[in-house]
Scaffold this motif. Structure first.
Motif, PDB file in Angstrom:
ATOM      1  N   LYS A  10       0.889  -1.109   0.006  1.00 15.68           N
ATOM      2  CA  LYS A  10      -0.084  -0.091   0.254  1.00 15.68           C
ATOM      3  C   LYS A  10       0.861   1.201  -0.073  1.00 15.68           C
ATOM      4  O   LYS A  10       1.840   1.440   0.835  1.00 15.68           O
ATOM      5  CB  LYS A  10      -0.888  -0.047   1.100  1.00 15.68           C
ATOM      6  CG  LYS A  10      -1.785   1.119   1.225  1.00 15.68           C
ATOM      7  CD  LYS A  10      -2.895   1.162   0.445  1.00 15.68           C
ATOM      8  CE  LYS A  10      -3.901   2.405   0.518  1.00 15.68           C
ATOM      9  NZ  LYS A  10      -4.911   2.350  -0.616  1.00 15.68           N
ATOM     10  N   PHE A  12       0.819   5.359   0.141  1.00 14.32           N
ATOM     11  CA  PHE A  12      -0.161   6.634   0.136  1.00 14.32           C
ATOM     12  C   PHE A  12       0.947   7.781  -0.640  1.00 14.32           C
ATOM     13  O   PHE A  12       1.849   8.216   0.055  1.00 14.32           O
ATOM     14  CB  PHE A  12      -0.220   7.111   1.485  1.00 14.32           C
ATOM     15  CG  PHE A  12      -1.167   5.975   2.335  1.00 14.32           C
ATOM     16  CD1 PHE A  12      -2.406   5.957   1.977  1.00 14.32           C
ATOM     17  CD2 PHE A  12      -0.573   5.254   3.189  1.00 14.32           C
ATOM     18  CE1 PHE A  12      -3.391   4.854   2.483  1.00 14.32           C
ATOM     19  CE2 PHE A  12      -1.441   4.320   3.780  1.00 14.32           C
ATOM     20  CZ  PHE A  12      -2.952   4.118   3.568  1.00 14.32           C
ATOM     21  N   ARG A  46      -6.582  -3.204   7.904  1.00 18.88           N
ATOM     22  CA  ARG A  46      -7.505  -2.557   7.032  1.00 18.88           C
ATOM     23  C   ARG A  46      -7.527  -3.099   5.739  1.00 18.88           C
ATOM     24  O   ARG A  46      -8.787  -3.254   5.266  1.00 18.88           O
ATOM     25  CB  ARG A  46      -7.395  -0.890   6.899  1.00 18.88           C
ATOM     26  CG  ARG A  46      -7.400  -0.337   8.392  1.00 18.88           C
ATOM     27  CD  ARG A  46      -6.845   1.077   8.461  1.00 18.88           C
ATOM     28  NE  ARG A  46      -7.272   1.870   7.364  1.00 18.88           N
ATOM     29  CZ  ARG A  46      -8.504   2.559   7.429  1.00 18.88           C
ATOM     30  NH1 ARG A  46      -9.099   2.420   8.319  1.00 18.88           N
ATOM     31  NH2 ARG A  46      -8.754   3.340   6.455  1.00 18.88           N
ATOM     32  N   GLY A  50     -10.622  -5.079   3.780  1.00 19.11           N
ATOM     33  CA  GLY A  50     -11.423  -4.652   2.801  1.00 19.11           C
ATOM     34  C   GLY A  50     -11.800  -3.207   2.796  1.00 19.11           C
ATOM     35  O   GLY A  50     -12.290  -2.445   1.924  1.00 19.11           O
ATOM     36  N   LEU A  51     -11.107  -2.439   3.846  1.00 13.88           N
ATOM     37  CA  LEU A  51     -11.380  -0.863   4.294  1.00 13.88           C
ATOM     38  C   LEU A  51     -10.490  -0.281   3.214  1.00 13.88           C
ATOM     39  O   LEU A  51     -10.860   0.936   2.676  1.00 13.88           O
ATOM     40  CB  LEU A  51     -11.250  -0.455   5.592  1.00 13.88           C
ATOM     41  CG  LEU A  51     -12.389  -1.194   6.516  1.00 13.88           C
ATOM     42  CD1 LEU A  51     -11.784  -0.967   8.144  1.00 13.88           C
ATOM     43  CD2 LEU A  51     -13.540  -0.842   6.351  1.00 13.88           C
ATOM     44  N   ASP A  52      -9.223  -0.500   3.122  1.00 14.72           N
ATOM     45  CA  ASP A  52      -8.406  -0.034   2.381  1.00 14.72           C
ATOM     46  C   ASP A  52      -8.000  -0.988   1.129  1.00 14.72           C
ATOM     47  O   ASP A  52      -7.795  -2.076   1.309  1.00 14.72           O
ATOM     48  CB  ASP A  52      -6.780   0.287   3.023  1.00 14.72           C
ATOM     49  CG  ASP A  52      -7.241   1.560   3.909  1.00 14.72           C
ATOM     50  OD1 ASP A  52      -8.199   1.968   3.934  1.00 14.72           O
ATOM     51  OD2 ASP A  52      -6.055   1.919   4.467  1.00 14.72           O
ATOM     52  N   ARG A  53      -7.913  -0.374  -0.255  1.00 12.44           N
ATOM     53  CA  ARG A  53      -7.601  -1.064  -1.174  1.00 12.44           C
ATOM     54  C   ARG A  53      -6.044  -1.204  -1.349  1.00 12.44           C
ATOM     55  O   ARG A  53      -5.127  -0.248  -1.541  1.00 12.44           O
ATOM     56  CB  ARG A  53      -8.205  -0.381  -2.700  1.00 12.44           C
ATOM     57  CG  ARG A  53      -8.168  -1.196  -3.826  1.00 12.44           C
ATOM     58  CD  ARG A  53      -8.525  -0.217  -4.877  1.00 12.44           C
ATOM     59  NE  ARG A  53      -9.647   0.233  -4.882  1.00 12.44           N
ATOM     60  CZ  ARG A  53     -10.961  -0.416  -5.288  1.00 12.44           C
ATOM     61  NH1 ARG A  53     -10.858  -1.661  -5.847  1.00 12.44           N
ATOM     62  NH2 ARG A  53     -12.262   0.144  -5.222  1.00 12.44           N
ATOM     63  N   TYR A  66     -12.078 -10.452   1.645  1.00 11.93           N
ATOM     64  CA  TYR A  66     -13.164 -10.172   2.704  1.00 11.93           C
ATOM     65  C   TYR A  66     -14.314  -9.864   1.946  1.00 11.93           C
ATOM     66  O   TYR A  66     -15.396 -10.117   2.319  1.00 11.93           O
ATOM     67  CB  TYR A  66     -12.446  -9.093   3.632  1.00 11.93           C
ATOM     68  CG  TYR A  66     -13.418  -8.809   4.851  1.00 11.93           C
ATOM     69  CD1 TYR A  66     -13.333  -9.499   6.185  1.00 11.93           C
ATOM     70  CD2 TYR A  66     -14.385  -7.789   4.799  1.00 11.93           C
ATOM     71  CE1 TYR A  66     -14.114  -9.108   7.191  1.00 11.93           C
ATOM     72  CE2 TYR A  66     -15.008  -7.553   5.813  1.00 11.93           C
ATOM     73  CZ  TYR A  66     -15.069  -8.193   6.973  1.00 11.93           C
ATOM     74  OH  TYR A  66     -15.882  -8.203   8.155  1.00 11.93           O
ATOM     75  N   CYS A  67     -14.132  -9.047   1.152  1.00 14.13           N
ATOM     76  CA  CYS A  67     -15.428  -8.237   0.530  1.00 14.13           C
ATOM     77  C   CYS A  67     -16.315  -9.153  -0.396  1.00 14.13           C
ATOM     78  O   CYS A  67     -17.436  -8.816  -0.879  1.00 14.13           O
ATOM     79  CB  CYS A  67     -15.032  -7.208  -0.480  1.00 14.13           C
ATOM     80  SG  CYS A  67     -14.341  -5.664   0.412  1.00 14.13           S
ATOM     81  N   SER A  78     -13.765  -8.429  14.052  1.00 13.01           N
ATOM     82  CA  SER A  78     -12.639  -7.237  13.881  1.00 13.01           C
ATOM     83  C   SER A  78     -12.664  -6.367  14.808  1.00 13.01           C
ATOM     84  O   SER A  78     -14.007  -5.876  15.134  1.00 13.01           O
ATOM     85  CB  SER A  78     -12.249  -6.807  12.696  1.00 13.01           C
ATOM     86  OG  SER A  78     -13.306  -6.342  12.179  1.00 13.01           O
ATOM     87  N   GLU A  81     -10.811   0.300  15.513  1.00 20.66           N
ATOM     88  CA  GLU A  81     -10.909   1.402  16.337  1.00 20.66           C
ATOM     89  C   GLU A  81     -12.039   1.220  17.310  1.00 20.66           C
ATOM     90  O   GLU A  81     -13.267   0.982  16.737  1.00 20.66           O
ATOM     91  CB  GLU A  81     -11.098   2.747  15.599  1.00 20.66           C
ATOM     92  CG  GLU A  81     -10.163   3.088  14.537  1.00 20.66           C
ATOM     93  CD  GLU A  81     -10.608   3.536  13.448  1.00 20.66           C
ATOM     94  OE1 GLU A  81     -10.772   4.884  13.697  1.00 20.66           O
ATOM     95  OE2 GLU A  81     -10.730   3.127  12.412  1.00 20.66           O
TER      96      GLU A  81
END
Lengths: 236, 240
Positions: A10, A12, A46, A50-53, A66-67, A78, A81
């Protein structure tokens, strides 16, 4: 149930948060996930959820992302937070909506509230919860679907000594039942008494993936082993 | 389909378990009643443009100009509060399909704004009827149109909320589209600008409400669909 990371990466912008992680997280044991702040632990979790690609690579649960699960709570519980709850909603209503979304019967909500010791506060708005109570609500959510995989990000944060001991027993118990328990923590002494297996990352890269005994061997404690492993990968 | 039904069920529970929704609905009803009363008195005094032709239904539509703000706030908060409170990360771990989540939210918001919109329409007309010298009477057709108008605005608000995420920016854009920009365009009374105003959701909806304009309804529907599609795209693309 197996968690598999395949060249998981990942970025950013110019920052590579997770850098080509290849891992397998197995059932029946507590796998501790260690690394300095900014090492990429939360980002990795994350991506598993599947929260972050991922920029590239994959994170799979028994071979599927997951998705792709229609009712994921029955597979993976899970806690990322604890405060990812609307402060105006009661803990019980939060769990009721959660249960409904995955076809879990409402009575299970009261079971998990009881299990985490939150029955008394269940009908209070979650905004009024202490950090420890918020953490317990998050753990109740993780247990809701009775899942074979449990992923916890810093679960002992904000818990009192009783709570810390309780969650240690809970994680040991879940692993003993054959579940996959994947838990990140900064509390090394806690990890030393809870984890069977450790994964250490720094700057997004894998540093160690070995049984606890093996990592600690030759050191006074896990803490000493950890500092030697992560030397030079901490921020600044 | 059963997964969508489960997602709608979860969103339904979430909608009714915060206080926001109750405040917004009470505010909507109060604004509707107060606005209808005020316009009913204007009608009696002959202070309305469509003098002599005003009915309880048209008075309710005028009052909707205020009341719709509360409905808009309610609808956009269903999406944006997920981001402002961080709940989105929990929600997506229950319902990982972002398209399904958005569809469920749209369905719940549309259903609630439709039903409460019809109720508000009936209430507004009832208040107007009790005060008007002539033109009173229950107007169920107009109430149903108000419900439909609010349901479509609700979907527009949810879609924009998914696209923008922040509550403030979403509300500002909504108010610009529905309330603020059209009158500014109409002030100079130039054909082109009037045409643009007619194509905006608030004005198009107004034509539907006042004249039963099918074109107005279609334009409003197109806005709602476009916002939902854009919201879905951005929801899928960006990390939660």
């Amino acid at each position: 149930m197996l968690i598999t990371l395949e060249k998981l990466t990942k970025r950013f912008g110019p920052v590579t948060a997770v850098d080509g992680l290849d891992l397998e997280i197995r059932p029946g044991r507590v796998t501790g996930f260690l690394g300095p702040n900014g090492a990429g632990k939360s980002t990795t979790m994350r991506m598993i959820l599947g929260l972050d690609r991922p920029t590239s690579g994959r994170a799979l649960l028994n071979g599927r992302p997951y998705c792709s699960y229609g009712k994921p709570l029955l597979k993976v519980g899970s806690l990322l937070e604890a405060k990812a709850v609307h402060p105006g909603r009661t803990g019980r209503n939060h769990l009721l909506a959660m249960a409904r979304s995955n076809g879990i019967p409402a009575r299970r909500v009261d079971e998990v509230l009881e299990a985490v010791g939150l029955t008394g506060a269940a009908r209070k708005r979650s905004g009024s919860y202490s950090m420890g109570m918020g953490q317990r609500l998050g753990i109740a959510g993780a247990l809701l679907g009775d899942p074979p995989v449990v992923i916890l990000d810093e679960p002992v944060n904000g818990l009192d000594p009783d709570g810390v001991r309780w969650i240690r027993g809970l994680m040991r118990g879940l692993a003993a039942e054959g579940r996959t328990v994947f838990v990140s923590s900064h509390l090394l002494s806690e990890m030393q008494v809870t984890a069977d297996h450790l994964i250490v990352i720094g700057r997004g890269r894998l540093i160690a993936d070995a049984p606890l005994d093996e990592i600690v061997a030759g050191h006074a404690s896990l803490e000493d082993a950890y500092y030697q492993l992560t030397e030079g990968t901490t921020l600044r | 389909m059963t997964l969508l039904r489960a997602a709608i069920g979860a969103e339904w529970i979430k909608l009714w378990t915060t206080r926001t929704v109750w405040w917004a609905l009470v505010a909507a009803l109060v604004l509707m009643a107060a606005g209808s009363g005020q316009y009913a008195l204007y009608a009696n005094n002959g202070d309305l443009d469509d003098q002599g032709t005003a009915t309880a239904g048209t008075v309710a539509v005028m009052a909707l100009g205020f009341a719709q703000l509360a409905f808009l706030a309610l609808a956009m908060l269903v999406m944006t509060s997920e981001f402002s409170t961080g709940t989105i990360r929990a929600t997506l771990s229950w319902i990982p399909s972002r398209g399904r989540l958005l569809l469920a939210k749209c369905a719940v918001v549309a259903a609630v704004t439709f039903v409460t919109g019809v109720v508000a329409g009936v209430a507004g007309a009832a208040v107007a009827t009790s005060l008007m010298d002539s033109g009173g009477g229950l107007d169920l057709t107009t109430a149903a149109k108000i419900g439909l108008y609010l349901a479509l605005l609700g979907v527009l608000a949810v879609g924009l909320g998914a696209a923008f995420r922040g509550p403030v920016v979403t509300l500002v854009v909504l108010l610009m589209l529905v309330v603020a920009v059209p009158p500014l365009l109409q002030v100079p009374d130039i054909a082109v600008l009037n045409g643009i105003a007619d194509a905006m959701p608030g004005v198009a909806g107004d034509h539907f409400l006042r004249d039963g304009s099918v074109v107005g309804l279609l334009i409003l529907t197109a806005w709602a669909v476009a916002a939902a599609v854009a919201g879905r795209m951005l929801l899928m693309k960006k990390d939660a």
